[in-house]
Design a protein around this motif. Structure first.
Motif, short mmCIF file in Angstrom:
data_model
loop_
_atom_site.label_atom_id
_atom_site.label_comp_id
_atom_site.label_asym_id
_atom_site.label_seq_id
_atom_site.Cartn_x
_atom_site.Cartn_y
_atom_site.Cartn_z
N ALA A 30 0.74 -1.04 0.12
CA ALA A 30 0.01 -0.03 -0.08
C ALA A 30 0.85 1.28 -0.01
CB ALA A 30 -1.00 0.04 1.18
N ARG A 51 -5.60 0.50 -1.96
CA ARG A 51 -4.19 0.43 -1.50
C ARG A 51 -3.43 1.58 -1.82
NH1 ARG A 51 -1.28 -3.65 -4.00
NH2 ARG A 51 -2.73 -4.06 -5.58
N ILE B 134 -8.01 -4.20 3.23
CA ILE B 134 -7.31 -4.77 1.94
C ILE B 134 -7.27 -6.20 1.78
CG2 ILE B 134 -4.92 -4.82 1.21
CD1 ILE B 134 -4.42 -2.00 2.23
#
Lengths: 313, 243
Positions: A30, A51, B134
């Protein structure tokens, strides 16, 4: 490398291109940023909105959020201008990365005085000295866009804590980013008789000052060593090449690396000179080139100062 | 770590306070430690999906003790739940001990972050919440701060941002023992709501209300629970109280 993206002429733009390419290459990466350099991250943000994380003008959060990612299996790149990244958020680097025992890649822009006309607030000459106090920190100062690309890629590939300092003082001389010390010029002149360890005058150029140092080394017939790895230093190569008079030239706070260089060269008595940006505020605007000259980091300034010092022995 | 305590006694509040008495008291931190007791008891007993055998599971729930001051209740709760041997409690603060006056997550099994300097846990939790998002994990992050810890500017950065980023897997617990020098009653939850959080003030000694508030997850927004306890200077631990 796998990306086909061409190198950018600007190290800062290259940070963006390399980061966006790496986001494509690995899903556990990220990029965290704080309103600075978003123009270079647009492709990554479009392709990977989860990200590429903009925290707004919040530098403490920039670093801590990155550390929170690292604690949970996501490799972070964090980016803003050098003084805001390292100086403003220093405790976050010290505690949230080093003390928590996690790694990440801090990439700054602006160097010591890329933002010369913006004044003191946007200049970060003390960042290397401060970053070097953090246990486990590796400090890189690449001098070309290609070196920025290779340095960020290598740093991201590991799991350590890295500070990559980019600057627009792009150098014509390119060197490998392998952490090693490279000899750019062999001094042929005998060392001064008074120099304790003998051998030729030795210049050590750290960061984007190697072109000027090379001009000085030719004029002074000195040995010139250089590297993109400022912390840790390649001590073996230093010991193999350093003479009795060693000049450490770095385009950030003067003296930053002198103690580390001296610690590596404890095999014989030597004299050391540190040349860098002055401890006093310059309080000038203008261009980066004018600041290079004002701090005596241009070839003429280096030659003048080194001659005066060498004669003083 | 758990093999030596195959059958553990049930974890009651009385059990935790008994374990706390094994920690050599640091007077300046005793009251603060006690303020977190019921919240921690409820979290580890009824809310968090984490056990001594799942401390490396990527999908475990995370608890970040941001207010590292006064970790006695925290250590006692972790020991009671078998994260580390109870004997560790007897060494609190000693040179060879893993249990310091502020916790170190590299030393103590079950401790997720090292803390002590105020204002770090909430920003770290924001990063943790992002990482779980994520990785598409259903785990949640619960972070505990003190009311005075919200003095720190880093908390302001995280509070504004967490709601903007819609971190619905993040829960903030503010243990309010009215220890901030410039307290304005009700400001904490007003501030959180103004920034887009769901925020409720509950009795920090009422375990049923705490459980209800802490179990809540609000779609699209982070959740905050302000746990009201006695004013710092007035706290007296009632050792006869049991859960």
């Amino acid at each position: 490398m796998s990306t086909a993206a061409p190198l950018a002429p600007s190290p800062r733009a290259q940070f963006g291109r390399t980061s966006c390419a790496l986001l494509d290459e690995r899903e556990d990466l990220a990029v965290v940023w704080a309103e600075i350099s978003g123009q270079y991250l647009e492709a990554g943000a479009r392709a990977h909105p989860d990200r590429v994380i903009n925290v707004g003008i919040r530098e403490q959060l920039l670093v801590s959020l990155g550390a929170g990612l690292a604690l949970n299996g996501v490799r972070p790149i964090m980016h803003t201008f050098a003084p805001f990244l390292v100086e403003r958020a220093f405790e976050q680097i010290k505690l949230d990365f080093a003390h928590q025992g996690v790694g990440g890649v801090l990439v700054s822009a602006g160097g010591s005085f890329d933002k010369a006309s913006s004044g003191r607030t946007h200049q970060g000459p003390a960042d290397v000295a401060l970053a070097a106090t953090v246990p486990g920190m590796t400090v890189h100062a690449p001098g070309t866009a290609a070196e920025v690309d290779a340095t960020i890629r290598a740093a991201v590939a590991g799991d350590g804590l890295h500070y990559v300092r980019t600057s627009e003082l792009t150098q014509a001389t390119r060197i490998p980013t392998d952490g090693a010390m490279h000899v750019l010029h062999e001094g042929r002149g005998p060392g001064r008789r008074s120099a304790p360890a003998g051998g030729p005058l030795t210049l050590l150029a750290l960061g984007p000052v190697r072109d000027a140092a090379l001009a000085a080394a030719r004029e002074l017939d000195a040995t010139l060593l250089t590297t993109t790895s400022v912390v840790p230093l390649d001590g073996q190569a230093l010991r193999a090449h350093a003479g009795g008079e060693v000049v450490v030239i770095e385009p950030w706070l003067e003296g930053t690396s002198v103690a580390a260089v001296a610690a590596e060269l404890d095999d014989a008595p030597r004299r050391f000179l540190g040349i860098g940006t002055s401890h006093q505020e310059l309080r000038r605007y203008g261009t980066p080139a004018e600041h290079v000259t004002a701090h005596g980091l241009d070839p003429d300034g280096l030659i003048r100062r080194i001659r005066a010092w060498s004669r003083s022995s | 770590m758990t093999s030596r305590t195959v059958t553990r006694r049930p974890v009651t509040r009385a059990r935790i306070t008994a374990l706390m008495s094994r920690l050599a008291g640091d007077e300046s931190h005793t009251a603060a430690a006690t303020s977190t007791l019921d919240v921690l008891h409820v979290l580890y007993g009824r809310i968090l999906r984490v056990t001594p055998t799942s401390i490396d599971d990527p999908d475990r729930d995370r608890f970040y003790l941001s207010k590292g001051h006064g970790p006695m209740a925290y250590y006692a709760v972790l020991a009671a739940h078998g994260f580390f041997p109870e004997e560790h409690l007897d060494t609190f603060g000693a040179f060879e001990s893993v249990l310091g006056l502020h916790p170190d997550h590299l030393l103590v099994p079950g401790v997720e972050i090292s803390s002590g300097s105020l204002g770090h846990g909430l920003p770290l939790a924001v990063g943790a919440a992002h990482a779980l998002r994520i990785r598409d994990s259903s785990a949640r992050v619960i972070v505990l701060v003190g009311d005075a810890e919200l003095d720190e500017g880093s908390c302001a950065e995280a509070i504004e941002y967490a709601a903007a980023a819609k971190l619905e897997n993040l829960t903030l617990v503010v243990v309010d023992n009215i220890s901030s020098s410039y307290t304005v009653h009700g400001r904490i939850e007003q501030r959180l709501r103004a920034n887009g959080w769901r925020a409720d003030r509950v009795d920090g000694r009422d375990q049923r209300l705490l459980e209800e508030a802490l179990a809540r997850r609000v779609p699209g927004t982070p959740n905050a629970v302000v746990a009201q306890v006695e004013k710092k200077s007035a706290q007296v631990e009632n050792k006869s109280e049991a859960a």
